[in-house]
Enzyme design. Structure first.
Site, short mmCIF file in Angstrom:
data_model
loop_
_atom_site.label_atom_id
_atom_site.label_comp_id
_atom_site.label_asym_id
_atom_site.label_seq_id
_atom_site.Cartn_x
_atom_site.Cartn_y
_atom_site.Cartn_z
N HIS A 43 0.75 -1.32 0.06
CA HIS A 43 -0.05 0.07 0.21
C HIS A 43 1.05 1.26 0.02
O HIS A 43 1.45 1.60 1.16
CB HIS A 43 -0.99 -0.11 1.05
N LEU A 44 0.90 1.86 -1.10
CA LEU A 44 1.75 3.11 -1.44
C LEU A 44 1.13 4.45 -1.11
O LEU A 44 1.68 5.55 -1.08
CB LEU A 44 2.45 2.82 -2.57
N ARG A 45 -0.14 4.20 -0.80
CA ARG A 45 -1.23 5.70 -0.39
C ARG A 45 -1.24 6.45 -1.42
O ARG A 45 -2.44 7.48 -1.10
CB ARG A 45 -0.83 5.76 0.73
N HIS B 245 -2.37 -12.46 1.86
CA HIS B 245 -2.27 -12.53 3.34
C HIS B 245 -2.98 -13.65 4.09
O HIS B 245 -3.60 -13.32 5.03
CB HIS B 245 -2.34 -10.95 3.90
N ASP C 107 2.33 -6.94 2.37
CA ASP C 107 0.92 -6.15 3.08
C ASP C 107 1.60 -5.04 3.52
O ASP C 107 1.02 -4.53 4.44
CB ASP C 107 0.05 -7.10 3.62
N HIS D 226 0.99 3.84 8.08
CA HIS D 226 -0.21 4.94 8.57
C HIS D 226 0.72 6.03 9.49
O HIS D 226 1.88 5.70 9.83
CB HIS D 226 -1.23 4.23 9.63
N PHE E 289 -5.92 -0.91 10.65
CA PHE E 289 -5.22 -1.82 10.59
C PHE E 289 -3.71 -1.49 9.62
O PHE E 289 -4.12 -0.75 8.76
CB PHE E 289 -6.06 -2.88 9.69
N GLY E 290 -2.84 -2.30 10.15
CA GLY E 290 -1.80 -2.64 8.91
C GLY E 290 -0.33 -2.23 9.80
O GLY E 290 -0.36 -1.64 10.91
#
Length: 428
Positions: A60-62, A230, A303, A307, A321-322
């Site tokens: 996740h590169l956002r 995952h 994954d 954040h 989550f993360g």
């Protein structure tokens, strides 16, 4: 320009343990080993082991829209520092990556940064709402390499069936976040003895296993290529194992955090350990490790889910989550499991294995292959220091842990994407 990478070892080299060699490449293509050639540039591998650059199928590169957490520059720099040459980014951004123009713009921006190569995933459904398929053919033409609604679960089985059939006609994989949202409900951790003792809402293994079973049946029905992201539980793993025995085209990945952490970590009430799917039991972690050993698990993926620190400092009910892990994934797996899996197997799980999942050409260090490579230091012990992360998410469950197997050099398309500045003392 011809580049010479000297003082490197090959993994399992026939020349014998400790033999140092030189690899030549030009214009992003490998020329060969130990050539009698002049070079315009010399890189020093410091006696490390050179392998194909790692491949990440799930990060996740956002960007766009969540750049306070991560952006392409920080995320791809972090990936290069982790030894990755290629990263598949998830589409659950703001806006969702469901527009061909957005796919093209992300690829163009990434190419100008000089870090890891970006290969975006696109949303399977418009807005990831699960109501209407995205323009899959146009998204593929724009450069999308897989389709997924990751970040959300595919609740409508008919819509997922249609997506699988359409993606199959395009020759691409559909990746799924396999959790039943109604069973997961408001669970913030694994449902079991620990959640009961803490009085926290649990997410049962059944939420994952039931959805994996459904999605496997859809793969059987359509003949499409299904990839389960995952995977976290022994029960879901057994469903995949049986599906493969039945000849169903299904693959799965496991993340380092599900192998090295358990729900016991949540006794700290620290939301750093809050992930989806959740950390399970020690028995689940051991089953996943056995799945890596026997080939049921196809590859490793991180994954990587950055954040802000402020978000992760909220209580367990409110925090997102993360876990960010792309910079430490390889050394973590090497340090914990080299004795169990062997260095060659661990390298494969990060390189050839994800390429097989995607149907890509297998990475190689032979003449004519792309000059995507990573030099790994299997000897030097380094501490996980979050202050040195390239990622904007500077927190880690493994902070302070001393690991081996760190990347010291990453080359992507013949260009240096990362070079570790110094080698600490062995026991520092």
């Amino acid at each position: 320009m011809i580049t010479r990478l000297q003082n490197v070892k090959r993994l399992g080299a026939e020349l014998g343990a400790g033999a140092l060699e030189t690899l030549f490449f030009e214009d992003g293509v490998i020329l060969g080993w130990n050539l009698d050639r002049q070079a315009d540039q010399t890189l020093d591998g410091r006696g490390g082991t050179v392998v194909p650059a790692l491949i990440e199928l799930h990060a996740h590169l956002r960007e766009p829209g969540q750049e306070e957490k991560e952006d392409l520059e920080s995320g791809l720099a972090a990936a290069a520092a982790g030894g990755y040459g290629t990263v598949v980014s998830m589409p659950n951004t703001a806006p969702v990556v469901d527009d061909p123009a957005l796919v093209r713009s992300l690829i163009a921006k990434a190419e100008g940064l000089g870090y890891a190569r970006l290969r975006p995933a696109a949303a399977l459904t418009k807005g990831q709402k699960g109501e209407q398929l995205a323009e899959l053919a146009l998204l593929k033409e724009a450069g999308a390499v897989t389709f997924t609604d990751d970040g959300r679960t595919n609740e409508d089985a008919r819509m997922l069936r249609l997506g699988l059939e359409y993606a199959h006609s395009l020759g691409l994989v559909v990746s799924v976040h396999a959790e039943d949202a109604t069973l997961r409900a408001d669970g913030v951790m694994n449902e079991g003895a620990v959640s009961e003792s803490l009085g926290l809402p649990g997410n049962p293994v059944a939420a994952e296993a039931a959805r994996v079973a459904r999605d496997v049946e859809l793969a059987r029905l359509t003949g499409a290529r299904l990839h389960i992201q995952h995977l976290s539980s022994a029960r879901a793993l057994e469903i995949v194992r049986r599906a493969k025995a039945d000849g169903i085209v299904v693959t799965c990945e496991v993340c380092p955090h599900h192998l090295t952490l358990t729900d016991e970590a949540l006794r700290s009430f620290d939301a750093m350990y809050k992930v989806a799917p959740p950390l399970r039991t020690q028995a689940d972690a051991e089953a996943l490790l056995e799945g890596l050993r026997d080939g049921t698990v196809d590859c490793l993926a991180t994954d990587h889910a950055p954040h802000t620190s402020a978000e992760k400092e909220r209580d367990l009910l409110q925090a997102p989550f993360g876990i960010p892990s792309i910079e430490v994934a390889f050394p973590l797996m090497y340090t914990r499991f080299a004795d169990v899996l062997g260095p060659a197997k661990i390298v494969e799980l990060f390189t050839s294995a994800p390429a097989r999942v995607m149907g890509w050409t297998l990475p190689s260090l032979e003449e004519g292959a792309p000059a995507d490579l990573t030099v790994l230091d299997f000897e030097t012990e380094r501490e996980v220091k979050v202050s040195e992360f390239k990622s904007k998410a500077r927190f880690s469950p493994w902070a302070g842990e001393k690991l081996r197997g760190w990347p010291v050099l990453t080359v992507v398309g013949g260009r240096v994407a990362f070079e570790r500045a110094s080698r600490p003392d062995t026991n520092s």
